[in-house]
Design an enzyme around this catalytic site. Structure first.
Site, PDB file in Angstrom:
ATOM      1  N   SER A 271       0.804  -1.218   0.000  1.00  0.00           N
ATOM      2  CA  SER A 271       0.000   0.000   0.000  1.00  0.00           C
ATOM      3  C   SER A 271       0.836   1.265   0.000  1.00  0.00           C
ATOM      4  CB  SER A 271      -0.902   0.017   1.245  1.00  0.00           C
ATOM      5  OG  SER A 271      -1.705  -1.120   1.298  1.00  0.00           O
ATOM      6  N   CYS A 272       1.930   1.258   0.755  1.00  0.00           N
ATOM      7  CA  CYS A 272       2.605   2.509   1.050  1.00  0.00           C
ATOM      8  C   CYS A 272       4.104   2.394   0.827  1.00  0.00           C
ATOM      9  CB  CYS A 272       2.369   2.912   2.506  1.00  0.00           C
ATOM     10  SG  CYS A 272       0.631   2.993   2.949  1.00  0.00           S
TER      11      CYS A 272
ATOM     12  N   ASN B 236       3.755   8.499   5.523  1.00  0.00           N
ATOM     13  CA  ASN B 236       3.356   8.140   4.162  1.00  0.00           C
ATOM     14  C   ASN B 236       2.270   9.075   3.652  1.00  0.00           C
ATOM     15  OD1 ASN B 236       1.454   7.039   6.030  1.00  0.00           O
ATOM     16  ND2 ASN B 236       0.618   5.800   4.378  1.00  0.00           N
TER      17      ASN B 236
ATOM     18  N   CYS C 122      -0.870   8.858   3.937  1.00  0.00           N
ATOM     19  CA  CYS C 122      -2.029   9.010   4.827  1.00  0.00           C
ATOM     20  C   CYS C 122      -1.630   9.120   6.296  1.00  0.00           C
ATOM     21  CB  CYS C 122      -3.004   7.854   4.625  1.00  0.00           C
ATOM     22  SG  CYS C 122      -3.533   7.649   2.917  1.00  0.00           S
TER      23      CYS C 122
ATOM     24  N   GLU D 271      -0.106   7.245   8.490  1.00  0.00           N
ATOM     25  CA  GLU D 271      -0.159   6.169   9.483  1.00  0.00           C
ATOM     26  C   GLU D 271       1.094   5.300   9.495  1.00  0.00           C
ATOM     27  OE1 GLU D 271      -1.875   3.911   5.910  1.00  0.00           O
ATOM     28  OE2 GLU D 271      -1.550   5.957   6.607  1.00  0.00           O
TER      29      GLU D 271
ATOM     30  N   THR E 170      -8.984   3.556   5.257  1.00  0.00           N
ATOM     31  CA  THR E 170      -9.924   2.484   4.880  1.00  0.00           C
ATOM     32  C   THR E 170     -11.162   2.951   4.130  1.00  0.00           C
ATOM     33  OG1 THR E 170     -11.400   2.368   6.841  1.00  0.00           O
ATOM     34  CG2 THR E 170      -9.242   1.295   7.016  1.00  0.00           C
TER      35      THR E 170
ATOM     36  N   THR F 113     -12.302   3.106   1.018  1.00  0.00           N
ATOM     37  CA  THR F 113     -12.938   2.235   0.031  1.00  0.00           C
ATOM     38  C   THR F 113     -13.218   0.851   0.590  1.00  0.00           C
ATOM     39  OG1 THR F 113     -11.912   3.444  -1.777  1.00  0.00           O
ATOM     40  CG2 THR F 113     -12.716   1.250  -2.264  1.00  0.00           C
ATOM     41  N   ILE F 114     -12.284   0.270   1.326  1.00  0.00           N
ATOM     42  CA  ILE F 114     -12.560  -1.079   1.831  1.00  0.00           C
ATOM     43  C   ILE F 114     -13.663  -1.056   2.883  1.00  0.00           C
ATOM     44  CG2 ILE F 114     -10.294  -1.985   1.219  1.00  0.00           C
ATOM     45  CD1 ILE F 114      -9.536  -1.845   4.196  1.00  0.00           C
TER      46      ILE F 114
END
Length: 914
Positions: free
Chosen positions: A342-343, A555, A557, A559, A740, A742-743
């Site tokens: 993801s990152c 990153n 976002c 986190e 999160t 979209t998920i």
């Protein structure tokens, strides 16, 4: 009503057709709208309205407005009832309530007259899938809707069917009929959230026919045992699936598929999967929802010894919505290019070749859906000396402009726009220009309108702000040591650099008041939403990996907090536990949570080994440290199940309790994986190897801050786990709470740790616009006899908030308070209690209904003092534009909100929103 002699506009729309009640199509003619409105005025005002210039102007203005509203829909056909709804709405909005009442009564009388005269409905015709003209089977249509409504309370198949029949025209195609069914159910979601499931089930029927026809050549097939092996073969032939998937026991996996789980989808979740996640060939989707989850599971099980059993285990977790992998994993698992991470975090060196190499790396990392955080602090600032050319540097801004445009150019295959965040330490000489990057004024060549930005703030700066002390800015080519140092070592080096600057030993430097710079940081954060505020020292002091490097940024976002260097690009692999699925009214289901976390951690660890790395620095880093980031979603849903308001001590305590449990089980699972597979390569010397767990590292931060006090209470027995941890961990980092967005839509739960934005609103994303209703609220209002059309209208009028609605009891107002009704201090307090259990960070949005400089100052100082590592967007309700509709209005834009200085929750350029 008598005909009017008013002159009327002839506002036409080429090609637009109106569906009459008998299904005939006629050209749209705005003159007829004007005639109907004129008759309404004549009916109430009498002959005085005939020839009245006032009435003529009113009718003309409303006709133009209605025509414009129809044009905005961008449709080829519109039902006559929808046009009449818009006319009624225009009269109401214009304040012509008596005229509107007469118009409504006229419509009702006409409807009653038609019913009294009703003859057998004329036969309607349609074109089937083969193009043949056949009679429309209304009974079969009703049966499809009834099947979609089966088992759902408070939904009416008749209501959906009636809406559909009112929009069909003679000669409708089979595809248009499918779409009409879905839209018919979708249009009723605001009246009851159960219709979201109805719409999803009708969509699932359409998806099944599309996929079966593509794979097997027959849309009517329903047997997944027949479909699934053929699906895998089809995907491999098309070059869209990894040929290694053919080696699985496909009949066994097909038998494990649970088609009934399709009925758990809400409309937004399934439509999002269909539009952006399911495999397609030339635009034709050939992947069914349960095949999608199994494909992802197979991709994650490729390296497992008993891969068929593990694939089924992973499938069970995903398809149940108990856990969901991140978007890149869902996009790419099981495909020939499995970029699942993801990152990515990078450090940009101070060298022209390296700068453009870093920008190239951004493009390669973004290509397969990675979100990127760049540390730009090492790059020399404006006015710094360039030895090679004996010239002066233009600073970081021109390079940031190139990075911004690169992110837009690499759009991840059309699935979502490339996204990057630039980080800069607060002592950098270019920090003031950095603050202005997102402004809409000034030299556009020195603006980055699409790039996210974040301040990387050392504790020393915050201490100077508290003391109203001075702050010295300098260029990193003259003080390179500051980039690598944290805590007391940074303090000593910074004070030495200040002394050098005061003595004339630095070529480029500037002195300012720390408070003045802080105020400007907050001002830009409010005005543009950037740069975000993130804290360097807690990220490093509490990092398990401080023995092998420095955390230079977070990153995209905020986190992820991992080490970066010139030869290591940090990578993190994300997934989130659905907390709402692990809570009952009696509390946490700890046994289920332990099972979920154990399997989820195995899946995340597997990502590291099957992953496609587009640059070698990322592969080297990820295999050496093996970090993962297990997070959560559905936090507010869990609170509402427990009847706990977000603004309460009980909510803070639950944030503590739930995060402690997730942390305990995640660390335990990493120990189990280390026993099976071995510890990660750089384990020796880490905080883990010394038995210092995340909750213990909070004491290190307290010590570095001169005895600051943090909550260190615990519920679980960590003593035995510490001893296990010292023997080995599989992963350098285990925990991070991602946005999160979209998920959580896929799973139908609230986003991450977010409070609800609104209880009734329209969400816009790359898949379209979706009415969202808080189902738990609706259920509670039904119990108390309060869910009716008036309540729906009140929620729309008050932007989805219960607070101003007098008849709603106070306990429900507290439980279902929306984000801007919650004091932001509660969000910070809950986040601080979570942070003690997390080895990385959390994407923490902060909401402020009535922002001011004083409030922002207090809020962000509280975040720093509370030990938070990062913050994310500031969502300030400073300036909103809200368009509201009536319940029956055809223009269903409930609350289109534009918020000044924030991410809008649905920004297609923002990874959090995707």
């Amino acid at each position: 009503m008598q005909a009017t002699e008013l002159s009327h506009p002839t506002h036409q729309q080429a090609g637009l057709q109106v569906i009459k009640r008998d299904g005939r199509l006629v050209p749209f003619d705005a003159t007829k709208i004007a005639v109907a409105l004129g008759k309404a005025f004549l009916a109430v005002e009498g002959e005085g309205a005939r020839g009245s210039e006032r009435v003529h102007d009113l009718v003309e203005a409303m006709t133009v407005a209605i025509s414009a509203a129809i044009a905005r829909r961008q449709v080829a056909r519109i039902a006559i009832e929808d046009i009449q709804d818009l006319a009624e709405l225009a009269l109401m909005r214009g304040g012509h309530h008596k005229i509107a009442r007469a118009y409504v009564l006229w419509r009702e009388a006409r409807a009653a007259g038609r019913a009294a005269e009703a003859a057998p409905a004329p036969q309607r015709w349609m074109h089937d899938a083969a193009g043949a003209r056949v009679p429309l089977d209304v009974a079969a249509l009703r049966a499809r809707v009834e099947a979609a409504c089966d088992g759902l309370a408070d939904v009416s198949a008749e209501a959906v069917t009636d809406r559909v029949l009112n929009t069909l025209y003679d000669g409708v195609t089979a595809a248009e009929l499918d779409e009409a069914l879905i839209l018919g159910a979708r249009s009723l979601i605001e009246t009851d959230p159960g219709y979201s499931f109805v719409a999803a089930r009708l969509l699932a029927d359409r998806i099944r026919g599309e996929a079966m026809a593509a794979v097997l050549g027959r849309a009517e097939e329903t047997d997944l045992a027949v479909y699934f092996p053929a699906f895998v073969a089809h995907g491999i032939r098309a070059g869209l699936l990894d040929p290694a998937l053919a080696a699985f026991d496909l009949p066994r996996l097909a038998a494990a598929l649970r088609p009934e789980r399709d009925r758990r989808f809400q409309y937004l979740g399934l439509q999002t999967l269909h539009d952006r996640y399911f495999l397609h060939e030339d635009g034709v989707r050939f992947e069914l929802p349960q095949a999608f989850f199994m494909r992802v599971a197979m991709g994650l099980a490729l390296r497992e010894k008993f891969r068929d059993g593990r694939a089924i285990e992973f499938y069970e977790l995903l398809s149940s919505f108990d856990f969901m992998a991140s978007t890149p994993t869902l996009f790419n698992s099981g495909t020939p290019r499995p970029q699942l991470s993801s990152c990515f975090l990078t450090t940009i060196p101070d060298d022209l070749d390296a700068i453009f190499s870093g920008i190239r790396d951004n493009a390669l990392l973004a290509k397969y859906s990675g979100g990127i955080g760049n540390d730009w602090t090492p790059v020399r600032g404006l006015g710094a000396h360039i030895r090679g050319t004996n010239g002066e540097s233009q600073g970081i801004v021109p390079f940031l402009k190139v990075a911004n445009d690169t992110a837009i150019a690499v759009n991840q295959g059309g699935k979502r726009k490339g996204a990057v965040c630039a980080y800069l330490e607060t002592w950098h000489i270019d920090v003031e220009e950095f603050l202005d990057l997102r402004k809409n004024t000034g030299d556009d060549r020195r603006r980055t309108h699409d790039m996210n930005t974040a301040n990387w703030v050392p504790d020393l700066f915050m201490e100077r702000v508290e003391a109203d002390g001075p702050w010295t800015l300098s260029s990193p080519d003259e003080v390179p040591e500051l980039h690598e140092l944290t805590g007391s070592a940074f303090r000593a080096a910074y004070e030495a650099a200040e002394a050098r600057a005061a003595a004339g030993g630095l070529r480029v430097h500037r002195r300012t008041r720390a408070v003045d710079l802080w105020r400007r940081m907050l001002s830009m954060l409010f005005e543009t939403g950037h740069p975000w505020i993130t804290f360097k020292d807690p990220c490093n002091i509490r990092s398990p990996q401080g023995h092998v490097g420095t955390v230079h940024s977070s990153n995209l976002c905020t986190e992820i907090t991992l080490n970066t260097s010139t030869d290591e690009v940090a990578v993190c692999n994300l997934g989130s536990v659905n907390l709402a699925a692990h809570v009952t009214p009696d509390g946490l289901d700890r046994a289920k949570l332990a099972r979920t976390v154990a399997t989820a951690m195995r899946m995340l660890d597997n990502v590291i080994d099957v992953n496609l790395y587009t640059i070698p620095q990322a592969e080297r880093s990820n295999l050496r440290h093996r970090p993962v980031g297990l997070g959560l979603m559905g936090f507010q849903d869990a609170l509402q199940t427990l009847c706990i308001p977000y603004s309460s001590e009980a909510a803070v305590a639950f944030a503590d309790e739930s995060m402690e449990a997730i942390s305990f089980h995640a660390i335990t699972a990493s120990c189990d994986l280390a026993d099976e597979r071995g510890a990660y390569a750089s384990f020796a010397g880490s905080l883990w190897s010394r038995g210092v767990l995340p909750c213990d590292s909070l004491e290190l931060l307290a010590e570095a801050r001169g005895g600051a006090v943090f909550d260190t209470s615990a519920r679980l027995d960590w003593t035995g786990l510490r001893e296990r941890v010292k023997r080995g961990m599989r992963n350098s980092n285990c925990l991070a709470i991602a946005p999160t967005a979209t998920i959580s839509n896929i799973c139908g739960v609230s986003q991450s740790i977010e409070p609800a934005f609104q209880n009734l609103y329209v969400k816009s994303n790359m898949s379209g616009e979706f009415t969202q209703v808080n189902a738990a609220l609706v259920a509670d209002l039904k119990v108390r006899g309060l869910w009716d059309e008036v309540m729906i209208s009140d929620l729309k009028y008050h932007d989805g908030a219960l607070g101003p609605i007098a008849r709603v009891p106070e306990d429900l107002k507290a439980l279902y308070a929306t984000a801007f009704e919650i004091a932001p201090d509660w969000l910070v307090r809950a986040a601080a209690r979570r942070q003690k259990w997390i080895d990385q960070a959390q994407s923490l949005n902060l909401y402020m209904a009535e922002p001011s400089g004083r409030k922002l100052d207090a809020l962000y100082r509280l975040a720093w003092k509370s030990g938070l590592k990062t913050t994310y967007y500031l969502r300030a309700k400073a300036a909103t534009r809200v368009e509201k509709s009536t319940l029956s209005g055809a223009d269903n834009t409930l609350n289109a909100v534009m918020v000044s200085g924030v991410c809008s929750l649905d920004d297609p350029t923002c990874e959090a929103c995707q």
